[in-house]
Design a protein around this motif. Structure first.
Motif, PDB file in Angstrom:
ATOM      1  N   LEU A 157     -12.140   3.434  -3.391  1.00 22.28           N
ATOM      2  CA  LEU A 157     -11.733   4.833  -3.549  1.00 22.28           C
ATOM      3  C   LEU A 157     -12.508   5.725  -2.598  1.00 22.28           C
ATOM      4  CD1 LEU A 157     -10.107   6.959  -5.144  1.00 22.28           C
ATOM      5  CD2 LEU A 157     -12.074   7.115  -6.702  1.00 22.28           C
TER       6      LEU A 157
ATOM      7  N   GLY B 129      -3.921   3.960 -13.284  1.00 21.54           N
ATOM      8  CA  GLY B 129      -4.370   2.662 -12.801  1.00 21.54           C
ATOM      9  C   GLY B 129      -3.217   1.798 -12.336  1.00 21.54           C
ATOM     10  N   LYS B 130      -2.026   2.093 -12.805  1.00 22.03           N
ATOM     11  CA  LYS B 130      -0.823   1.415 -12.319  1.00 22.03           C
ATOM     12  C   LYS B 130      -0.342   2.223 -11.115  1.00 22.03           C
ATOM     13  CE  LYS B 130       3.832  -0.009 -13.752  1.00 22.03           C
ATOM     14  NZ  LYS B 130       4.807   0.039 -14.876  1.00 22.03           N
ATOM     15  N   PHE B 131      -0.980   1.948  -9.985  1.00 26.93           N
ATOM     16  CA  PHE B 131      -0.736   2.753  -8.798  1.00 26.93           C
ATOM     17  C   PHE B 131       0.468   2.269  -8.006  1.00 26.93           C
ATOM     18  CE2 PHE B 131      -4.234   5.184  -9.650  1.00 26.93           C
ATOM     19  CZ  PHE B 131      -5.484   4.607  -9.472  1.00 26.93           C
TER      20      PHE B 131
ATOM     21  N   GLN C 245      -9.800   0.532   3.145  1.00 26.24           N
ATOM     22  CA  GLN C 245      -9.960  -0.917   3.089  1.00 26.24           C
ATOM     23  C   GLN C 245     -10.385  -1.462   4.438  1.00 26.24           C
ATOM     24  OE1 GLN C 245      -6.416  -3.277   2.120  1.00 26.24           O
ATOM     25  NE2 GLN C 245      -7.677  -4.774   1.049  1.00 26.24           N
TER      26      GLN C 245
ATOM     27  N   TYR D 166      -7.399   5.350  -0.728  1.00 27.32           N
ATOM     28  CA  TYR D 166      -8.289   4.198  -0.681  1.00 27.32           C
ATOM     29  C   TYR D 166      -8.520   3.791   0.768  1.00 27.32           C
ATOM     30  CZ  TYR D 166      -8.417   3.326  -5.682  1.00 27.32           C
ATOM     31  OH  TYR D 166      -8.668   3.431  -7.032  1.00 27.32           O
TER      32      TYR D 166
ATOM     33  N   PHE E  98      -4.944   3.785   2.493  1.00 26.76           N
ATOM     34  CA  PHE E  98      -3.765   3.755   1.630  1.00 26.76           C
ATOM     35  C   PHE E  98      -3.742   4.997   0.752  1.00 26.76           C
ATOM     36  CE2 PHE E  98      -2.328  -0.538   2.399  1.00 26.76           C
ATOM     37  CZ  PHE E  98      -3.471  -1.233   2.735  1.00 26.76           C
TER      38      PHE E  98
ATOM     39  N   PHE F  96       1.258   2.235  -4.271  1.00 28.13           N
ATOM     40  CA  PHE F  96       0.550   2.416  -3.011  1.00 28.13           C
ATOM     41  C   PHE F  96       1.535   2.626  -1.863  1.00 28.13           C
ATOM     42  CE2 PHE F  96      -3.983   1.577  -3.484  1.00 28.13           C
ATOM     43  CZ  PHE F  96      -4.064   0.970  -4.734  1.00 28.13           C
ATOM     44  N   GLY F  97       1.096   3.415  -0.870  1.00 24.63           N
ATOM     45  CA  GLY F  97       1.820   3.455   0.384  1.00 24.63           C
ATOM     46  C   GLY F  97       1.568   2.170   1.160  1.00 24.63           C
ATOM     47  N   ALA F  98       2.249   2.035   2.289  1.00 27.39           N
ATOM     48  CA  ALA F  98       2.163   0.804   3.080  1.00 27.39           C
ATOM     49  C   ALA F  98       0.897   0.716   3.925  1.00 27.39           C
ATOM     50  CB  ALA F  98       3.394   0.665   3.970  1.00 27.39           C
TER      51      ALA F  98
ATOM     52  N   GLY G  69     -10.881  -8.048   5.028  1.00 30.70           N
ATOM     53  CA  GLY G  69     -11.530  -9.017   4.147  1.00 30.70           C
ATOM     54  C   GLY G  69     -12.166  -8.417   2.910  1.00 30.70           C
ATOM     55  N   LYS G  70     -11.993  -7.136   2.722  1.00 31.01           N
ATOM     56  CA  LYS G  70     -12.572  -6.460   1.557  1.00 31.01           C
ATOM     57  C   LYS G  70     -11.465  -5.874   0.690  1.00 31.01           C
ATOM     58  CE  LYS G  70     -16.780  -7.053   3.077  1.00 31.01           C
ATOM     59  NZ  LYS G  70     -17.714  -7.994   2.400  1.00 31.01           N
ATOM     60  N   GLY G  71     -11.826  -5.536  -0.563  1.00 35.63           N
ATOM     61  CA  GLY G  71     -10.868  -4.852  -1.408  1.00 35.63           C
ATOM     62  C   GLY G  71     -10.844  -3.361  -1.103  1.00 35.63           C
ATOM     63  N   PRO G  72      -9.786  -2.675  -1.507  1.00 39.58           N
ATOM     64  CA  PRO G  72      -9.732  -1.226  -1.301  1.00 39.58           C
ATOM     65  C   PRO G  72     -10.837  -0.537  -2.091  1.00 39.58           C
ATOM     66  CG  PRO G  72      -7.582  -2.112  -1.918  1.00 39.58           C
ATOM     67  CD  PRO G  72      -8.576  -3.198  -2.155  1.00 39.58           C
TER      68      PRO G  72
END
Lengths: 113, 116
Positions: A46, A99-101, A38, A36, A89, A103-105, A41-44
């Motif tokens: 794909l 969908g239950k991801f 990002q 992803y 990410f 995520f890395g940092a 101020g925005k969402g991630p």
């Protein structure tokens, strides 16, 4: 417990260069690995995703390399552009809980002109 | 709009107060997810709805957090007795599919919660 480890934390690359971000995972039940992008101020959003039955996937300037035996995957951004400056990410999920991801940092990429 | 809509975009509250965050998913998307993103970290899964029911709420940190989706569309994340550690960006995402390689999770821009 962080199930997906991402490196580096940040990356500075010159315009036209290659950005490489690496991720490692532990859970062998993971079978979907998206990246992803990002912007502040925005969402991630794909960028590209891969399943473990292939070793590489390319979409435009973005390539995922996947090493199932090493439980590692990486994102390569070719011909990096200033517009690619964002946080990236990696993530992973299982087939029975898509969908239950995990995520890395994140890796903050800065592309200098 | 065509994307996932979240309101409010920013919420400042005092410790101990009650907060509601709203998510309006993409029309027709049956799956809805809530994630929490702390500063400098990746999103962390909270809860997943398929239709009206919470299919997986294993990521909710404690019983102060609760989410509903009564009509299978809009969802509300509710936080009781807020604590400073609840400060984060709360992201909502929706998907038309619940699996398969062709699925995509679409994220909203998030609600930034600050607990003073």
């Amino acid at each position: 417990q962080q199930q997906v480890k991402q490196s580096p934390q940040s990356l500075i690359v010159q315009k036209g260069g290659i950005s490489i971000i690496n991720c490692a995972y532990e859970n062998t039940a993971f079978d979907y690995f998206p990246w992803y992008q990002q912007f502040p101020g925005k969402g991630p959003a794909l960028l590209i995703a891969i399943r473990p039955d292939v070793s590489e996937k390319k979409e435009g300037r973005f390539t995922i390399s996947f090493n199932k035996s090493a439980k590692q995957f990486s994102l390569h951004i070719m011909d990096s552009q200033p517009g690619d400056s964002a946080t990236y990410f990696c993530a992973a999920s299982r087939a029975d809980s898509w969908g239950k991801f995990q995520f890395g940092a994140g890796t903050q990429v800065v592309v200098t002109p | 709009g065509a994307g996932v809509s979240q309101t409010p975009s920013n919420k400042v509250t005092e410790k101990g107060k009650y907060v509601e965050l709203r998510c309006d998913p993409i029309s027709g998307h049956t799956a809805l997810y809530w994630y929490r993103q702390s500063l400098g970290q990746g999103p962390e899964f909270l809860i997943y709805f398929q239709g009206t029911g919470a299919a997986d709420d294993s990521g909710l940190p404690n019983d102060r957090f609760f989410a509903v989706r009564p009509e299978g569309s809009v969802s509300t994340l509710k936080i009781q007795r807020t604590e400073r550690g609840d400060s984060a960006v709360y992201l909502c995402a929706s998907s038309a599919r619940t699996g398969g390689f062709s699925g995509e999770l679409f994220f909203g821009e998030g609600s930034r919660l600050t607990v003073l």
